[in-house]
Each structure stands twice: as structure tokens, then as C-alpha cells.
Design a protein around this motif. Structure first.
Motif, short mmCIF file in Angstrom:
data_model
loop_
_atom_site.label_atom_id
_atom_site.label_comp_id
_atom_site.label_asym_id
_atom_site.label_seq_id
_atom_site.Cartn_x
_atom_site.Cartn_y
_atom_site.Cartn_z
N GLN A 1 0.85 -1.19 0.00
CA GLN A 1 0.00 0.00 0.00
C GLN A 1 0.89 1.25 0.00
OE1 GLN A 1 -3.31 -0.10 -0.21
NE2 GLN A 1 -3.51 -2.31 -0.02
N TYR A 2 1.22 1.72 -1.19
CA TYR A 2 2.08 2.91 -1.31
C TYR A 2 1.39 3.97 -2.15
CZ TYR A 2 5.88 -0.01 0.45
OH TYR A 2 6.65 -0.83 1.23
N THR A 3 1.59 5.22 -1.77
CA THR A 3 1.09 6.34 -2.56
C THR A 3 2.18 6.79 -3.53
OG1 THR A 3 0.27 8.61 -2.45
CG2 THR A 3 1.84 7.96 -0.78
N VAL A 4 1.76 7.45 -4.58
CA VAL A 4 2.73 7.96 -5.56
C VAL A 4 3.15 9.40 -5.25
CG1 VAL A 4 1.95 6.47 -7.42
CG2 VAL A 4 0.87 8.68 -7.10
N GLN A 5 2.51 10.00 -4.27
CA GLN A 5 2.81 11.39 -3.95
C GLN A 5 4.16 11.50 -3.23
OE1 GLN A 5 0.78 13.82 -5.15
NE2 GLN A 5 -0.29 12.07 -6.06
N LYS A 6 4.95 12.47 -3.59
CA LYS A 6 6.23 12.75 -2.98
C LYS A 6 7.11 11.50 -2.87
CE LYS A 6 4.51 16.67 -0.30
NZ LYS A 6 4.34 17.27 1.06
N ALA B 1 11.28 3.78 -2.06
CA ALA B 1 11.86 2.94 -3.12
C ALA B 1 12.63 1.78 -2.51
CB ALA B 1 12.78 3.78 -4.00
N ARG B 2 13.30 2.02 -1.38
CA ARG B 2 14.05 0.96 -0.71
C ARG B 2 13.11 -0.12 -0.17
NH1 ARG B 2 16.88 4.14 2.02
NH2 ARG B 2 18.65 4.24 0.61
N ASP B 3 11.98 0.28 0.40
CA ASP B 3 11.00 -0.68 0.90
C ASP B 3 10.46 -1.54 -0.25
OD1 ASP B 3 11.28 0.21 3.46
OD2 ASP B 3 9.49 1.49 3.44
N ILE B 4 10.11 -0.88 -1.35
CA ILE B 4 9.59 -1.60 -2.51
C ILE B 4 10.65 -2.54 -3.08
CG2 ILE B 4 8.73 -1.35 -4.87
CD1 ILE B 4 7.53 1.35 -3.99
N GLY B 5 11.87 -2.03 -3.20
CA GLY B 5 12.96 -2.81 -3.78
C GLY B 5 13.27 -4.07 -2.99
N TRP B 6 13.36 -3.95 -1.68
CA TRP B 6 13.70 -5.12 -0.87
C TRP B 6 12.57 -6.14 -0.85
CZ3 TRP B 6 18.17 -6.84 -0.09
CH2 TRP B 6 19.25 -5.99 0.10
N TYR C 1 21.35 -0.90 -7.04
CA TYR C 1 21.05 -0.56 -8.43
C TYR C 1 19.56 -0.73 -8.71
CZ TYR C 1 20.78 -1.16 -13.50
OH TYR C 1 20.42 -1.06 -14.82
N ILE C 2 18.96 -1.83 -8.24
CA ILE C 2 17.53 -2.08 -8.43
C ILE C 2 16.71 -1.01 -7.72
CG2 ILE C 2 15.63 -3.68 -7.97
CD1 ILE C 2 17.48 -4.60 -10.18
N ILE C 3 17.09 -0.69 -6.49
CA ILE C 3 16.40 0.35 -5.72
C ILE C 3 16.49 1.69 -6.44
CG2 ILE C 3 16.48 1.70 -3.58
CD1 ILE C 3 17.37 -0.96 -2.20
N GLY C 4 17.65 1.96 -7.01
CA GLY C 4 17.82 3.21 -7.76
C GLY C 4 16.94 3.27 -8.99
N MET C 5 16.80 2.13 -9.67
CA MET C 5 15.91 2.10 -10.84
C MET C 5 14.46 2.35 -10.42
SD MET C 5 17.34 -0.99 -13.26
CE MET C 5 16.07 -0.68 -14.48
N ILE C 6 14.05 1.72 -9.32
CA ILE C 6 12.68 1.91 -8.83
C ILE C 6 12.45 3.36 -8.44
CG2 ILE C 6 11.06 1.30 -6.99
CD1 ILE C 6 12.31 -1.50 -7.00
N TYR C 7 13.42 3.94 -7.76
CA TYR C 7 13.29 5.35 -7.36
C TYR C 7 13.18 6.25 -8.58
CZ TYR C 7 14.48 9.92 -5.47
OH TYR C 7 14.47 11.25 -5.16
#
Length: 297
Positions: free
Chosen positions: A139-144, A150-155, A228-234
Motif C-alpha cells: 500500500q504505497y502512494t505515488v505522492q512525494k 523505493a528501498r521498501d519496494i525494492g527489498w 542498483y535495483i532500488i535506484g531504478m525503482i526510485y
């Protein structure tokens, strides 16, 4: 013809709407500028990570690692495919959400066991109505967009890939080509493809330095690839955020222009109705005056 009061009321209503659309245009313009600056400030670091992975593969081309495991032995129909889908939390952005959802539906049409990780309320509402597995803990928002998010999503994605719960991972977002054009795009996050790093080739006459990977090649990749993956997601989160506000800017600009055009048309109708009313009053006064004149005679 509508009476003058109705036309005036409609003109005032359109003017009020135009104030709202113009304000939304200004807000989206400011947010888009901030997002583009944030992305420009962080891009060099992640391009550096990509360069380091390319450098390692250049020196150790036969490396075998989990993040490069394509899992070819798994049949296509049994492959577990995850998609990070980035939509908006709200509408009023033209075809922005529609294009992302349409691209994801093309992925869902392919063989495999699909699982969605949806960022944005509109995407969650849409896919919850279809028979597609959605990670309810996602459950993530796209705002800000932030690096922490991105780290939470990536891991979450990396852990499921490492545990065999996912065999392929894609991210579907909107990339901003320029201030006019935005395109929905699909990027493969995992497994990593060597070809995407081999494009960064060095000239033959350039010095190829010796490097030492400590304590091992695998441990270095374990450290670099997640970042690198986290950076791509961010980068995708920020790019999608900027694209959303760019789409909303264009939609609000079109709405404001339409409102101005409608006000001009209504003003002409209003003036004609007002002129007709004045003419009718003059006619009635003249007719009354003539009637009184005839009575006196």
C-alpha cells in the motif's frame, strides 16, 4: 433563447471552474519542476552503479549469480511474473492512467502466473475488480516519492525473487520524453540481463585497469545490485510522478482554454439576449405611447 439570468449564471459557473483548473495547472507545474530536479540530482549515483556492474562483468564475464539467473528450466506457463505498476492516486490527468493500465494488461495476457504490486489508488481500484492477484501489503502512494519508499519496494521484490516466489519482475511506469510527450514503458528489473550492461563498451585503446573484488565477486554483486535495483525503482517513481503532473498540466490547460472559449460564446449569447430584451422593452414603450396617443385623439 435562454433568459439573461440563466446565461449569466452559467457564465459565472464556468469562470469558477476555470479558476480551479488554472490553479491545478500552476500546482502541477511546480510539482513537476521539483520532481525533475530531484531526479537530476540522484541520477549520477545510480548511473555510477550501472557502470560498476558493467565493469565487473567486463572483468568476470562468466560470473554466475542469483540476480542473473533466467530460470530457463521453468516452463513459461509456470513462471511467476511480478509487475510493479505505477499509476496515479487520482484522475484529471488525461490518458495517463489508461496508458499504464493498458500496457500492464498486455503483460497479463502473456503466459505465466502473474502478481501485481500496484503503487497508486486508481490502479489498485481498477485491478481489484479483475481476477489478478494483488499484493495487499503493498500500500504505497505515488505522492512525494522518496528513497525510503523505493528501498521498501525494492527489498520486498528482491526478497521474493531470491526466495523463488517470483521468477521475473517488471516495472510499468510513464516516462516523460519532453514537456509534450509522455510514454507508458515496461522495464525488466529482474533477472538482470547481461546485454543491458554490455552496451556500455570501452574503446579498444582505453586502459583496462586491474581490479580486486573483496571478499568475492558474489559478495560485491550482493551489495551493488540491490542498490542498483532500488535506484531504478526510485527513478521510475520520480519519472512517473513528473509525468503525472505533466499530463495533469496539459489536461488543465486544455480545460482552461475550453472554458475561455465557452465564456466567449456565452458572452455573445448573453449580449444578444440582453439586446433582444432591450429592443422588446423599447418596442413595448413605443407601442404603449402610440396607443395612448390614439386614445387622446
Amino acid at each position: 433563447m435562454a433568459n439573461i439570468r440563466e446565461i449569466q449564471s452559467r457564465i459565472n459557473s464556468v469562470k469558477d471552474t476555470m479558476k480551479i483548473t488554472n490553479a491545478m495547472y500552476m500546482i502541477s507545474s511546480s510539482k513537476m519542476t521539483q520532481a525533475r530536479k530531484k531526479l537530476a540530482d540522484t541520477e549520477p549515483y545510480f548511473y555510477g552503479l550501472q557502470g560498476e556492474i558493467s565493469r565487473i562483468l567486463r572483468h568476470v564475464p562468466d560470473i554466475e549469480h542469483t540476480y542473473f539467473d533466467t530460470r530457463d528450466k521453468i516452463p513459461a506457463k509456470q513462471k511467476k511474473i511480478g509487475s510493479i505498476v505505477i499509476t496515479a492516486d487520482k484522475g484529471l490527468a488525461g490518458a495517463y492512467n489508461h496508458n499504464v493500465i493498458k500496457l500492464e494488461e498486455e503483460i497479463l495476457a502473456k503466459p505465466g502466473v502473474h502478481k501485481l504490486f500496484v503503487v497508486g489508488e486508481l490502479g489498485r481500484h481498477y485491478f481489484s475488480k479483475h481476477n489478478v492477484e494483488i499484493d495487499t501489503n503493498f500500500q504505497y502512494t505515488v505522492q512525494k516519492p522518496t528513497m525510503h519508499r523505493a528501498r521498501d519496494i525494492g527489498w520486498a521484490i528482491l526478497n521474493q525473487f531470491a526466495d523463488g516466489e517470483l521468477d521475473e519482475v517488471y516495472i510499468v511506469y510513464t516516462r516523460m520524453e519532453n514537456s509534450v510527450q509522455t510514454d507508458a514503458e515496461k522495464v525488466k528489473l529482474l533477472p538482470l540481463e547481461r546485454s543491458s550492461f554490455s552496451e556500455m563498451k570501452m574503446p579498444l585503446n582505453m586502459h583496462r585497469e586491474a581490479i580486486e573484488l573483496y571478499p568475492s565477486v558474489e559478495s560485491v554483486m550482493d551489495s551493488i545490485v540491490p542498490n542498483y535495483i532500488i535506484g531504478m525503482i526510485y527513478g521510475c517513481l520520480v519519472e512517473a510522478y513528473a509525468s503525472e503532473h505533466n499530463a495533469r498540466m496539459m489536461a488543465m490547460k486544455a480545460a482552461t482554454d475550453s472554458a475561455e472559449s465557452l465564456i466567449r460564446e456565452l458572452s455573445i449569447v448573453y449580449n444578444r439576449a440582453r439586446q433582444a430584451a432591450i429592443t422588446q422593452e423599447i418596442t413595448e414603450v413605443c407601442s404603449g405611447a402610440k396607443a395612448q396617443k390614439r386614445k387622446r385623439k
